[in-house]
Design a protein around this motif. Sequence first.
Motif, PDB file in Angstrom:
ATOM      1  N   THR A 155       0.740  -1.102   0.088  1.00  0.00           N
ATOM      2  CA  THR A 155      -0.053  -0.020  -0.013  1.00  0.00           C
ATOM      3  C   THR A 155       0.952   1.190  -0.158  1.00  0.00           C
ATOM      4  O   THR A 155       1.980   1.082   0.169  1.00  0.00           O
ATOM      5  CB  THR A 155      -0.927   0.098   1.094  1.00  0.00           C
ATOM      6  N   VAL A 156       0.298   2.327  -0.027  1.00  0.00           N
ATOM      7  CA  VAL A 156       1.080   3.861  -0.171  1.00  0.00           C
ATOM      8  C   VAL A 156       1.858   3.824   1.167  1.00  0.00           C
ATOM      9  O   VAL A 156       2.843   4.255   1.223  1.00  0.00           O
ATOM     10  CB  VAL A 156       0.405   5.033  -0.811  1.00  0.00           C
ATOM     11  N   SER A 157       0.956   3.780   2.265  1.00  0.00           N
ATOM     12  CA  SER A 157       1.482   4.036   3.421  1.00  0.00           C
ATOM     13  C   SER A 157       2.679   2.820   3.876  1.00  0.00           C
ATOM     14  O   SER A 157       3.737   3.279   4.474  1.00  0.00           O
ATOM     15  CB  SER A 157       0.370   3.668   4.470  1.00  0.00           C
ATOM     16  N   GLU A 158       2.418   1.626   3.563  1.00  0.00           N
ATOM     17  CA  GLU A 158       3.586   0.751   3.699  1.00  0.00           C
ATOM     18  C   GLU A 158       4.880   1.243   3.159  1.00  0.00           C
ATOM     19  O   GLU A 158       5.825   0.966   3.643  1.00  0.00           O
ATOM     20  CB  GLU A 158       3.151  -0.584   3.189  1.00  0.00           C
ATOM     21  N   ARG A 176      -0.747  -2.159  -4.283  1.00  0.00           N
ATOM     22  CA  ARG A 176      -1.863  -3.090  -3.918  1.00  0.00           C
ATOM     23  C   ARG A 176      -3.082  -2.882  -4.279  1.00  0.00           C
ATOM     24  O   ARG A 176      -4.002  -3.875  -4.800  1.00  0.00           O
ATOM     25  CB  ARG A 176      -1.576  -3.418  -2.362  1.00  0.00           C
ATOM     26  N   ALA A 177      -3.206  -1.596  -4.438  1.00  0.00           N
ATOM     27  CA  ALA A 177      -4.886  -1.421  -4.978  1.00  0.00           C
ATOM     28  C   ALA A 177      -5.243  -1.771  -6.310  1.00  0.00           C
ATOM     29  O   ALA A 177      -6.442  -2.163  -6.634  1.00  0.00           O
ATOM     30  CB  ALA A 177      -5.106   0.038  -4.836  1.00  0.00           C
ATOM     31  N   HIS A 178      -4.193  -1.659  -7.324  1.00  0.00           N
ATOM     32  CA  HIS A 178      -4.421  -1.862  -8.665  1.00  0.00           C
ATOM     33  C   HIS A 178      -3.342  -2.823  -9.346  1.00  0.00           C
ATOM     34  O   HIS A 178      -3.340  -3.181 -10.467  1.00  0.00           O
ATOM     35  CB  HIS A 178      -4.803  -0.792  -9.362  1.00  0.00           C
ATOM     36  N   GLY A 179      -2.139  -2.977  -8.689  1.00  0.00           N
ATOM     37  CA  GLY A 179      -0.904  -3.929  -9.264  1.00  0.00           C
ATOM     38  C   GLY A 179      -0.042  -2.943  -9.946  1.00  0.00           C
ATOM     39  O   GLY A 179       0.866  -3.860 -10.494  1.00  0.00           O
ATOM     40  N   GLY A 180      -0.364  -1.964 -10.508  1.00  0.00           N
ATOM     41  CA  GLY A 180       0.605  -1.115 -11.082  1.00  0.00           C
ATOM     42  C   GLY A 180       1.907  -0.707 -10.504  1.00  0.00           C
ATOM     43  O   GLY A 180       1.616  -0.549  -9.080  1.00  0.00           O
ATOM     44  N   LEU A 181       2.922  -0.242 -11.053  1.00  0.00           N
ATOM     45  CA  LEU A 181       4.065   0.350 -10.640  1.00  0.00           C
ATOM     46  C   LEU A 181       3.941   1.917 -10.040  1.00  0.00           C
ATOM     47  O   LEU A 181       3.076   2.594 -10.920  1.00  0.00           O
ATOM     48  CB  LEU A 181       5.278   0.473 -11.669  1.00  0.00           C
ATOM     49  N   ASN A 182       4.395   2.096  -8.998  1.00  0.00           N
ATOM     50  CA  ASN A 182       4.118   3.453  -8.340  1.00  0.00           C
ATOM     51  C   ASN A 182       5.576   3.784  -7.889  1.00  0.00           C
ATOM     52  O   ASN A 182       6.312   2.882  -7.631  1.00  0.00           O
ATOM     53  CB  ASN A 182       3.295   3.564  -7.441  1.00  0.00           C
ATOM     54  N   MET A 183       5.615   4.909  -7.581  1.00  0.00           N
ATOM     55  CA  MET A 183       7.046   5.717  -7.097  1.00  0.00           C
ATOM     56  C   MET A 183       6.615   6.603  -6.034  1.00  0.00           C
ATOM     57  O   MET A 183       5.868   7.833  -6.266  1.00  0.00           O
ATOM     58  CB  MET A 183       7.941   6.290  -8.237  1.00  0.00           C
ATOM     59  N   ILE A 184       7.471   6.470  -5.054  1.00  0.00           N
ATOM     60  CA  ILE A 184       7.299   7.595  -3.952  1.00  0.00           C
ATOM     61  C   ILE A 184       8.709   8.206  -3.855  1.00  0.00           C
ATOM     62  O   ILE A 184       9.586   7.456  -4.020  1.00  0.00           O
ATOM     63  CB  ILE A 184       6.752   7.179  -2.510  1.00  0.00           C
ATOM     64  N   TYR A 185       8.745   9.500  -3.422  1.00  0.00           N
ATOM     65  CA  TYR A 185      10.065  10.137  -3.264  1.00  0.00           C
ATOM     66  C   TYR A 185      10.103  11.189  -2.248  1.00  0.00           C
ATOM     67  O   TYR A 185       8.901  11.856  -1.716  1.00  0.00           O
ATOM     68  CB  TYR A 185      10.668  10.697  -4.629  1.00  0.00           C
ATOM     69  N   ARG A 186      11.265  11.339  -1.531  1.00  0.00           N
ATOM     70  CA  ARG A 186      11.148  12.629  -0.671  1.00  0.00           C
ATOM     71  C   ARG A 186      11.450  13.931  -1.164  1.00  0.00           C
ATOM     72  O   ARG A 186      12.222  14.130  -2.095  1.00  0.00           O
ATOM     73  CB  ARG A 186      12.192  12.310   0.524  1.00  0.00           C
ATOM     74  N   ARG A 187      10.382  14.747  -1.007  1.00  0.00           N
ATOM     75  CA  ARG A 187      10.600  16.130  -1.434  1.00  0.00           C
ATOM     76  C   ARG A 187      11.409  17.013  -0.805  1.00  0.00           C
ATOM     77  O   ARG A 187      11.565  16.741   0.314  1.00  0.00           O
ATOM     78  CB  ARG A 187       9.312  16.755  -1.702  1.00  0.00           C
ATOM     79  N   PRO A 188      12.063  18.151  -1.339  1.00  0.00           N
ATOM     80  CA  PRO A 188      12.731  19.128  -0.407  1.00  0.00           C
ATOM     81  C   PRO A 188      12.008  19.764   0.516  1.00  0.00           C
ATOM     82  O   PRO A 188      12.632  20.247   1.638  1.00  0.00           O
ATOM     83  CB  PRO A 188      13.306  20.119  -1.645  1.00  0.00           C
ATOM     84  N   GLY A 190      10.028  18.452   2.562  1.00  0.00           N
ATOM     85  CA  GLY A 190       9.624  17.243   3.526  1.00  0.00           C
ATOM     86  C   GLY A 190       8.609  16.533   3.325  1.00  0.00           C
ATOM     87  O   GLY A 190       8.410  15.358   4.139  1.00  0.00           O
ATOM     88  N   ASN A 191       7.790  16.806   2.596  1.00  0.00           N
ATOM     89  CA  ASN A 191       6.830  15.944   2.183  1.00  0.00           C
ATOM     90  C   ASN A 191       7.143  14.953   1.262  1.00  0.00           C
ATOM     91  O   ASN A 191       8.262  14.852   0.800  1.00  0.00           O
ATOM     92  CB  ASN A 191       5.542  16.689   1.460  1.00  0.00           C
ATOM     93  N   VAL A 192       6.171  13.861   1.119  1.00  0.00           N
ATOM     94  CA  VAL A 192       6.466  12.772   0.411  1.00  0.00           C
ATOM     95  C   VAL A 192       5.819  12.820  -1.198  1.00  0.00           C
ATOM     96  O   VAL A 192       4.665  13.005  -0.843  1.00  0.00           O
ATOM     97  CB  VAL A 192       6.143  11.408   0.772  1.00  0.00           C
ATOM     98  N   GLY A 193       6.526  12.832  -2.344  1.00  0.00           N
ATOM     99  CA  GLY A 193       5.617  12.677  -3.557  1.00  0.00           C
ATOM    100  C   GLY A 193       5.269  11.329  -4.046  1.00  0.00           C
ATOM    101  O   GLY A 193       6.111  10.273  -3.806  1.00  0.00           O
ATOM    102  N   TRP A 194       4.367  11.296  -4.599  1.00  0.00           N
ATOM    103  CA  TRP A 194       3.586   9.922  -5.151  1.00  0.00           C
ATOM    104  C   TRP A 194       3.243  10.188  -6.571  1.00  0.00           C
ATOM    105  O   TRP A 194       2.595  10.665  -6.828  1.00  0.00           O
ATOM    106  CB  TRP A 194       2.398   9.619  -4.225  1.00  0.00           C
ATOM    107  N   VAL A 195       3.948   9.093  -7.550  1.00  0.00           N
ATOM    108  CA  VAL A 195       3.741   8.880  -8.562  1.00  0.00           C
ATOM    109  C   VAL A 195       2.993   7.903  -9.017  1.00  0.00           C
ATOM    110  O   VAL A 195       3.243   6.824  -8.574  1.00  0.00           O
ATOM    111  CB  VAL A 195       5.034   9.129  -9.503  1.00  0.00           C
ATOM    112  N   ASP A 196       1.646   8.032  -9.599  1.00  0.00           N
ATOM    113  CA  ASP A 196       0.973   6.710  -9.797  1.00  0.00           C
ATOM    114  C   ASP A 196       0.306   6.950 -11.258  1.00  0.00           C
ATOM    115  O   ASP A 196      -0.697   7.654 -11.562  1.00  0.00           O
ATOM    116  CB  ASP A 196      -0.258   6.852  -8.992  1.00  0.00           C
TER     117      ASP A 196
END
Length: 206
Positions: A155-158, A176-188, A190-196
């Motif tokens: 999951t995204v939180s995991e 896990r919601a749809h099986g597709g590839l995702n990317m998360i990354y640390r933004r300058p 302090g937040n987390v970027g999420w690419v779906d």
Amino acid sequence: MQVTVKGKQLDVGDALRTHVKEQLATQVGKYFGNPVEATVILSKDANRYKADIQVHAGRGILLQSTAEANEPYPAFDEAAEKVAKRLRRYKRRLKDHHERKTLAELPVTTARKYILEADGEEAEGQGDESDAAPEVNGHHAMIVAEMETAIEMLTVSEAVMRMDLADLPALMFRNRAHGGLNMIYRRPDGNVGWVDPAGTTGTVKQ
């Protein structure tokens, strides 16, 4: 837990080695009943000491931290406290992780991971196009290292938890919601970027 302590440009004495093993086993043992292994590398550069900690604490759970100080003990203690702080932060999620019996049944995708030389200009007349390294920014980059890596179903939180515990700048996973590839990354900021690519995008605040 098996703890390996290594010195780099530094002779690790018995007292420091015992301190590292006891402190790490105590802090990690609060959250994992049977952590697998840990490696601590203590190094010296001029008058600064650095401690690098890596703990494999179960399937998919990697803890990493680093710290520097004027003495080896404070360097290790600071790095160990970073590990403990992250474990406290994710205490509830880690408990859920252990109790989720279906986790081992989730599929894992095997992929190749490459490390490319930062300024890998291809030498003139060196090989032909078929043998060239991957093209990056208009030129062929030199592959410094190649290894196998696992892309897990999360999951995204995991995924955010895994990235934070391992102190990684980014993490690729299958949503896990749809099986597709995702990317998360640390933004300058302090937040987390999420690419779906499937269309569910957002930013997760930390």
